[in-house]
Design a protein around this motif. Structure first.
Motif, PDB file in Angstrom:
ATOM      1  N   TYR A 172       0.864  -1.377   0.048  1.00 16.05           N
ATOM      2  CA  TYR A 172      -0.080   0.087  -0.004  1.00 16.05           C
ATOM      3  C   TYR A 172       0.908   1.253   0.013  1.00 16.05           C
ATOM      4  CZ  TYR A 172      -3.807  -3.403   1.364  1.00 16.05           C
ATOM      5  OH  TYR A 172      -4.286  -4.378   1.213  1.00 16.05           O
TER       6      TYR A 172
ATOM      7  N   GLU B  75       1.228   3.603  -2.182  1.00 13.88           N
ATOM      8  CA  GLU B  75       0.288   4.754  -2.418  1.00 13.88           C
ATOM      9  C   GLU B  75      -0.415   5.410  -1.599  1.00 13.88           C
ATOM     10  OE1 GLU B  75      -2.603   1.747  -3.390  1.00 13.88           O
ATOM     11  OE2 GLU B  75      -0.366   1.721  -3.516  1.00 13.88           O
ATOM     12  N   LYS B  76      -0.652   4.719  -0.669  1.00 14.55           N
ATOM     13  CA  LYS B  76      -1.623   5.298   0.599  1.00 14.55           C
ATOM     14  C   LYS B  76      -1.092   5.564   1.883  1.00 14.55           C
ATOM     15  CE  LYS B  76      -5.166   1.994  -0.752  1.00 14.55           C
ATOM     16  NZ  LYS B  76      -6.067   0.662  -0.262  1.00 14.55           N
ATOM     17  N   ASN B  77      -1.674   6.460   2.727  1.00 13.97           N
ATOM     18  CA  ASN B  77      -1.393   6.993   3.809  1.00 13.97           C
ATOM     19  C   ASN B  77      -1.152   6.330   5.000  1.00 13.97           C
ATOM     20  OD1 ASN B  77      -0.129   9.177   5.339  1.00 13.97           O
ATOM     21  ND2 ASN B  77      -1.891   9.943   5.790  1.00 13.97           N
TER      22      ASN B  77
ATOM     23  N   THR C 215      -0.256   4.617   8.462  1.00  9.82           N
ATOM     24  CA  THR C 215       0.193   5.581   9.725  1.00  9.82           C
ATOM     25  C   THR C 215       0.827   4.532  10.478  1.00  9.82           C
ATOM     26  OG1 THR C 215      -1.834   5.017  11.137  1.00  9.82           O
ATOM     27  CG2 THR C 215      -1.803   6.922   9.827  1.00  9.82           C
TER      28      THR C 215
ATOM     29  N   ILE D 287       8.627   6.142   9.579  1.00 12.57           N
ATOM     30  CA  ILE D 287       8.400   7.326   8.823  1.00 12.57           C
ATOM     31  C   ILE D 287       9.632   7.627   7.727  1.00 12.57           C
ATOM     32  CG2 ILE D 287       8.087   9.958   8.695  1.00 12.57           C
ATOM     33  CD1 ILE D 287       5.712   8.396   9.692  1.00 12.57           C
TER      34      ILE D 287
ATOM     35  N   ILE E 223       9.058   4.627   5.025  1.00 14.13           N
ATOM     36  CA  ILE E 223       8.140   4.919   4.223  1.00 14.13           C
ATOM     37  C   ILE E 223       8.496   5.913   3.149  1.00 14.13           C
ATOM     38  CG2 ILE E 223       5.836   5.588   3.749  1.00 14.13           C
ATOM     39  CD1 ILE E 223       5.132   4.362   6.697  1.00 14.13           C
ATOM     40  N   LYS E 224       9.016   7.017   3.652  1.00 15.20           N
ATOM     41  CA  LYS E 224       9.428   8.182   2.656  1.00 15.20           C
ATOM     42  C   LYS E 224      10.755   7.615   1.766  1.00 15.20           C
ATOM     43  CE  LYS E 224       9.644  12.341   3.865  1.00 15.20           C
ATOM     44  NZ  LYS E 224      10.278  13.533   4.570  1.00 15.20           N
TER      45      LYS E 224
ATOM     46  N   ARG F  73       9.124   5.246  -0.995  1.00 12.01           N
ATOM     47  CA  ARG F  73       8.359   5.922  -1.835  1.00 12.01           C
ATOM     48  C   ARG F  73       9.316   6.613  -3.117  1.00 12.01           C
ATOM     49  NH1 ARG F  73       3.507   9.014   1.772  1.00 12.01           N
ATOM     50  NH2 ARG F  73       2.055   7.241   1.448  1.00 12.01           N
TER      51      ARG F  73
ATOM     52  N   GLY G 225       1.998   7.847  -3.959  1.00 13.38           N
ATOM     53  CA  GLY G 225       1.148   8.481  -2.673  1.00 13.38           C
ATOM     54  C   GLY G 225       1.502   9.740  -2.690  1.00 13.38           C
ATOM     55  N   TYR G 226       2.321  10.546  -3.436  1.00 15.28           N
ATOM     56  CA  TYR G 226       2.392  11.989  -3.181  1.00 15.28           C
ATOM     57  C   TYR G 226       1.380  12.677  -3.844  1.00 15.28           C
ATOM     58  CZ  TYR G 226       7.029  12.288  -1.158  1.00 15.28           C
ATOM     59  OH  TYR G 226       8.049  12.148  -0.429  1.00 15.28           O
TER      60      TYR G 226
ATOM     61  N   GLN H 258       5.688  19.251  -3.428  1.00 13.78           N
ATOM     62  CA  GLN H 258       6.269  18.440  -1.994  1.00 13.78           C
ATOM     63  C   GLN H 258       7.231  17.320  -2.424  1.00 13.78           C
ATOM     64  OE1 GLN H 258       5.952  19.373   1.374  1.00 13.78           O
ATOM     65  NE2 GLN H 258       7.536  17.713   1.471  1.00 13.78           N
TER      66      GLN H 258
END
Length: 296
Positions: A200, A202-204, A206, A234, A237-238, A241, A263-264, A269
């Motif tokens: 996932y 492309e999804k946010n 948490t 965090i 994930i960054k 991505r 996911g952006y 940004q």
């Protein structure tokens, strides 16, 4: 034995690139041009070098390995990888072996259940998801037997899975065994959380969601995740991505589509984060990779 393995591989790959062996997840590769380290995502894999050197960078830590050690990656990881020293006179020659997570999990659990196998220390810290392991006789023998199947379709169909399983077992018993058994054995929560992130991307997603998924408190999950990957959730994930986006851009996807795919929502940004991580804008990155051929 290493020389025999090298000769087998050399006889089957004569040009730069990657060649499938016919055995699921096993490929041979050769590089004769220097390729600087570039963003990549390593999936669970074993990479064996027979000649030359290869580099991988994980969160600033360099892994440089040759024919004295193989690299074992037990989880999906955002890295930078390259072959900066490859040349026609000193080519990089190696074997890429994808780790079937289902088979590795079965073997790891069988090993942990066996009274003949030493248990992992209960209070030891989780090993990193990527490690270097010395060749031992068990690994060398299993690798040679796997490659001796050659291109015979009948031999591969009948013996391929069992010989690949034998190689997996050698990895689990070797220097990378603690890392691999923690990733695939009982209590492999961090591996499951990384698989979820990759699925996932492309999804946010948490941290609370990930911690809940594997039944941990936020604090314990954060600590164990960093022990396994060297990054906070965090950061991971960054990095995942941005690395996936960089790979898509290098393959020809436009910047906006690549940003959206990982996911952006904001292109600006994405460009800021990209430049902060790689030192150049996405468009500059595309131009700099036009002449670079991707390799594992």
């Amino acid at each position: 034995m290493k020389q025999e393995i090298k000769e087998l591989v050399n006889s089957r790959i004569t040009e730069d690139g990657m060649v499938e062996t016919g055995i699921k997840g096993v490929s041979l590769f050769k590089v004769t041009n220097a390729i600087p380290c570039a963003p990549a995502v390593y999936e669970p894999t074993v990479i064996v070098i027979l000649s030359g050197k290869k580099e991988a960078i994980l969160d600033g830590e360099y892994y440089v390995y040759d024919n004295s050690q193989y690299l074992c990656c037990t989880v999906s990881l955002p890295v930078e990888a390259g072959t900066p020293n490859a040349s026609p006179d000193e080519p990089l020659l190696g074997i890429y072996i994808s780790l079937d997570t289902k088979v590795m999990t079965e073997l790891a659990i069988e090993m942990e259940s066996s009274t003949s196998v030493v248990k992992l220390p209960k209070n030891s810290s989780q090993s990193p998801g990527m490690s270097l392991a010395d060749w031992d006789d068990t690994f060398s023998d299993a690798l040679l037997r796997l490659l001796q199947l050659g291109e015979n379709k009948a031999d591969i169909a009948i013996l391929g899975e069992s010989r690949l399983r034998e190689l997996y077992y050698a990895v689990l018993k070797g220097n990378a065994g603690i890392s691999a058994r923690r990733a695939f054995g009982i209590g492999n929560q961090i591996t499951r959380s990384i698989e979820y992130i990759a699925q996932y991307i492309e999804k946010n997603v948490t941290i609370d969601e990930l911690a809940s998924l594997v039944g941990m408190s936020r604090a314990v999950f954060h600590r164990k995740f960093k022990q396994a990957t060297r990054m906070s959730p965090i950061q991971f994930i960054k990095s995942m991505r941005l690395n996936k986006a960089a790979m898509k851009i290098a393959e020809g996807m436009n910047v906006s589509e690549a940003a959206l795919a990982v996911g952006y929502v904001s292109s600006s940004q994405f460009s800021r984060d990209f430049k902060r991580m790689y030192g150049q804008s996405p468009k500059q990155w595309r131009q700099s990779t036009d002449l670079i051929e991707n390799i594992v």
